[in-house]
Design a protein around this motif. Structure first.
Motif, mmCIF file in Angstrom:
data_model
loop_
_atom_site.group_PDB
_atom_site.id
_atom_site.type_symbol
_atom_site.label_atom_id
_atom_site.label_comp_id
_atom_site.label_asym_id
_atom_site.label_seq_id
_atom_site.Cartn_x
_atom_site.Cartn_y
_atom_site.Cartn_z
ATOM 1 N N ASN A 24 88.205 39.761 -86.469
ATOM 2 C CA ASN A 24 87.200 39.431 -85.530
ATOM 3 C C ASN A 24 86.623 40.447 -84.831
ATOM 4 O O ASN A 24 86.410 40.278 -83.439
ATOM 5 C CB ASN A 24 87.793 38.410 -84.571
ATOM 6 N N ARG A 119 85.864 27.843 -89.475
ATOM 7 C CA ARG A 119 87.060 28.395 -89.121
ATOM 8 C C ARG A 119 87.926 29.148 -90.342
ATOM 9 O O ARG A 119 87.930 28.409 -91.232
ATOM 10 C CB ARG A 119 87.989 27.677 -88.314
ATOM 11 N N VAL A 197 91.689 38.742 -82.752
ATOM 12 C CA VAL A 197 92.518 37.362 -83.309
ATOM 13 C C VAL A 197 93.201 36.824 -82.093
ATOM 14 O O VAL A 197 94.130 37.193 -81.710
ATOM 15 C CB VAL A 197 93.037 37.469 -84.474
ATOM 16 N N ARG A 216 98.506 38.236 -92.676
ATOM 17 C CA ARG A 216 98.455 39.497 -91.499
ATOM 18 C C ARG A 216 99.365 39.168 -90.349
ATOM 19 O O ARG A 216 99.391 38.007 -89.836
ATOM 20 C CB ARG A 216 97.085 39.879 -90.865
ATOM 21 N N THR A 277 92.960 40.299 -97.605
ATOM 22 C CA THR A 277 91.922 41.096 -97.845
ATOM 23 C C THR A 277 93.035 42.555 -97.937
ATOM 24 O O THR A 277 92.583 43.910 -97.965
ATOM 25 C CB THR A 277 90.914 41.568 -96.978
HETATM 26 C C1 LIG Z 1 85.760 41.278 -94.479
HETATM 27 C C2 LIG Z 1 86.880 40.412 -93.980
HETATM 28 C C3 LIG Z 1 88.165 40.409 -94.194
HETATM 29 C C4 LIG Z 1 89.104 39.416 -93.458
HETATM 30 N N1 LIG Z 1 90.311 39.642 -93.889
HETATM 31 C C5 LIG Z 1 91.381 38.840 -93.267
HETATM 32 C C6 LIG Z 1 92.609 38.969 -93.680
HETATM 33 O O1 LIG Z 1 93.044 39.470 -94.375
HETATM 34 N N2 LIG Z 1 93.337 38.147 -92.999
HETATM 35 C C7 LIG Z 1 93.176 36.967 -92.226
HETATM 36 O O2 LIG Z 1 93.746 36.250 -91.512
HETATM 37 N N3 LIG Z 1 91.693 36.848 -91.833
HETATM 38 C C8 LIG Z 1 90.824 37.693 -92.452
HETATM 39 N N4 LIG Z 1 89.249 37.614 -92.018
HETATM 40 C C9 LIG Z 1 88.983 36.284 -91.191
HETATM 41 C C10 LIG Z 1 88.776 36.839 -89.805
HETATM 42 O O3 LIG Z 1 89.999 37.495 -89.195
HETATM 43 C C11 LIG Z 1 88.043 35.904 -89.134
HETATM 44 O O4 LIG Z 1 86.885 35.618 -89.298
HETATM 45 C C12 LIG Z 1 88.024 36.225 -87.551
HETATM 46 O O5 LIG Z 1 89.148 36.329 -86.912
HETATM 47 C C13 LIG Z 1 87.087 35.323 -86.788
HETATM 48 O O6 LIG Z 1 87.646 34.034 -86.773
HETATM 49 P P1 LIG Z 1 86.962 32.930 -87.547
HETATM 50 O O7 LIG Z 1 86.483 33.032 -89.004
HETATM 51 O O8 LIG Z 1 87.835 31.708 -87.565
HETATM 52 O O9 LIG Z 1 85.682 32.439 -86.661
HETATM 53 C C14 LIG Z 1 88.713 38.442 -92.630
HETATM 54 C C15 LIG Z 1 87.279 38.330 -92.654
HETATM 55 C C16 LIG Z 1 86.394 39.383 -93.062
HETATM 56 C C17 LIG Z 1 84.716 39.072 -92.785
#
Ligand SMILES: Cc1cc2nc3c(=O)[nH]c(=O)nc-3n(C[C@H](O)[C@H](O)[C@H](O)COP(=O)(O)O)c2cc1C
Length: 326
Positions: A24, A119, A197, A216, A277
């Motif tokens: 985030n 989400r 986060v 994570r 990731t």
């Molecule tokens: C390129 C990318 C990599 C991400 N990698 C992870 C990850 O490894 N673990 C995880 O829990 N969330 C991951 N996320 C999700 C983000 O943490 C999440 O999009 C952000 O906290 C916003 O929350 P939301 O998607 O619920 O709005 C990733 C998002 C993106 C775009």
């Protein structure tokens, strides 16, 4: 210019900011210039240890760009995108001009509604299979955006991805620069930050699934996280890889747009994605996954898809924080 007012454009920017981004970090800023929305990457928000090349940063910006396009379409106008329009200004991700007005399709309305609703999930899923027809739809949507979504059907391949995720997570947990990034972006309970986060965006104790995909460690052993028990969250879900044919900056932005197209369509059917990731943040592990599981494509995202027990909370920076003067 179409029928968009300044208020419409600001609403488009607000929608864009609901894109997912790594930790985030919301690595973007926007500007309005007459009939154009300008999307820039904010490299101060790049993860220097996890993402030295800015691949995840541009994936995040690509997801925001898909939101811009969808939100413009939902106003009845046509987005005219110039991606990476100036080679001398690499942070300039896209200029999106507001094109002629037309009718709004039902699908656009549906996707627009999902933008703030979608989400990220960080636990197992309930025991309800994702329908094959929905998976087919998601595969087509990714393809429409120039990427490939491949549900990983082989149990062995899923186990390999789970094991590599676990290994990558363990190595990162012992590495000082990765840990500092988790400190920067993992927020304590009650935090008023509008990025990073939040502690209620993941369970305090996720049930183990089989195979298990390491999450994570945003709480870093401090017992943070949502305390609600999720006895039904026992399933890994459908593991899927998002890949691209090339691995340039343009491919990363394309992958981000495809990612968001997949996520919004999935969300419209109640399906959430969990991301893993960590393993793609090690060059050799990413090369390994490429050679063994997706050759000749380049892996951009590892995800699990399924039905969650409940949704988590999302936070974002406000419009004045992300909207610059052109
Ligand atoms: C390129 C990318 C990599 C991400 N990698 C992870 C990850 O490894 N673990 C995880 O829990 N969330 C991951 N996320 C999700 C983000 O943490 C999440 O999009 C952000 O906290 C916003 O929350 P939301 O998607 O619920 O709005 C990733 C998002 C993106 C775009």
């Amino acid at each position: 210019m179409g029928r968009c007012t300044r208020d419409d454009l600001e609403a488009v920017v607000e929608a864009a900011a609901w894109a997912p981004s790594v930790h985030n970090s919301q690595p973007w800023s926007f500007a309005l210039d007459e009939d154009e929305i300008i999307l820039r990457a904010d490299t101060d928000r790049r993860l220097r240890a996890a993402d030295p090349e800015g691949r995840e940063l541009l994936l995040s910006c690509g997801a925001a760009l898909f939101n811009v396009r969808t939100a413009i379409r939902a106003t009845g106008c046509e987005p005219l995108v110039r991606m990476l329009p100036d080679p001398d200004r690499p942070a300039l991700v896209a200029r999106v001009r507001i094109g002629p007005a037309g009718a709004v399709e039902e699908e656009t309305k549906m996707l627009r509604e999902e933008i703030p609703r979608r989400r990220t999930h960080r636990a197992g899923f309930i025991p309800r299979p994702v329908p094959p027809r929905l998976l087919d739809l998601l595969v087509k949507e990714a393809e429409r955006e120039g990427a490939r979504l491949t549900p990983v059907r082989s149990v062995g391949a899923v186990r390999v991805l789970a094991a590599l995720t676990s290994a990558a997570q363990d190595v990162q947990a012992q590495d000082r620069s990765f840990s500092l990034e988790m400190i920067r972006w993992g927020r304590p309970p009650g935090s008023r930050h509008r990025d990073g986060v939040p502690a209620d965006a993941y369970p305090q104790q996720a049930r183990r699934t089989y195979p298990h995909f390491a999450q994570r460690d945003y709480a870093r052993g401090q017992g943070w996280g949502d305390r609600g028990d999720q006895p039904m969250a026992t399933q890994t879900g459908v593991v899927a890889l998002l890949t691209t044919g090339g691995d340039t900056r343009a491919d990363w932005i394309q992958a981000g747009q495809a990612l968001q197209a997949v996520l919004l369509h999935a969300s419209a059917y109640g399906v959430c994605a969990a991301f893993h990731t960590q393993l793609l943040e090690f060059r050799h592990l990413r090369d390994f996954v490429r050679e063994e599981l997706c050759s000749p494509e380049f892996p951009q995202m590892v995800m699990r898809l399924g039905y969650p027990v409940r949704h988590t909370r999302g936070v974002r920076r406000t419009l004045p924080d992300v909207l610059e003067q052109a």
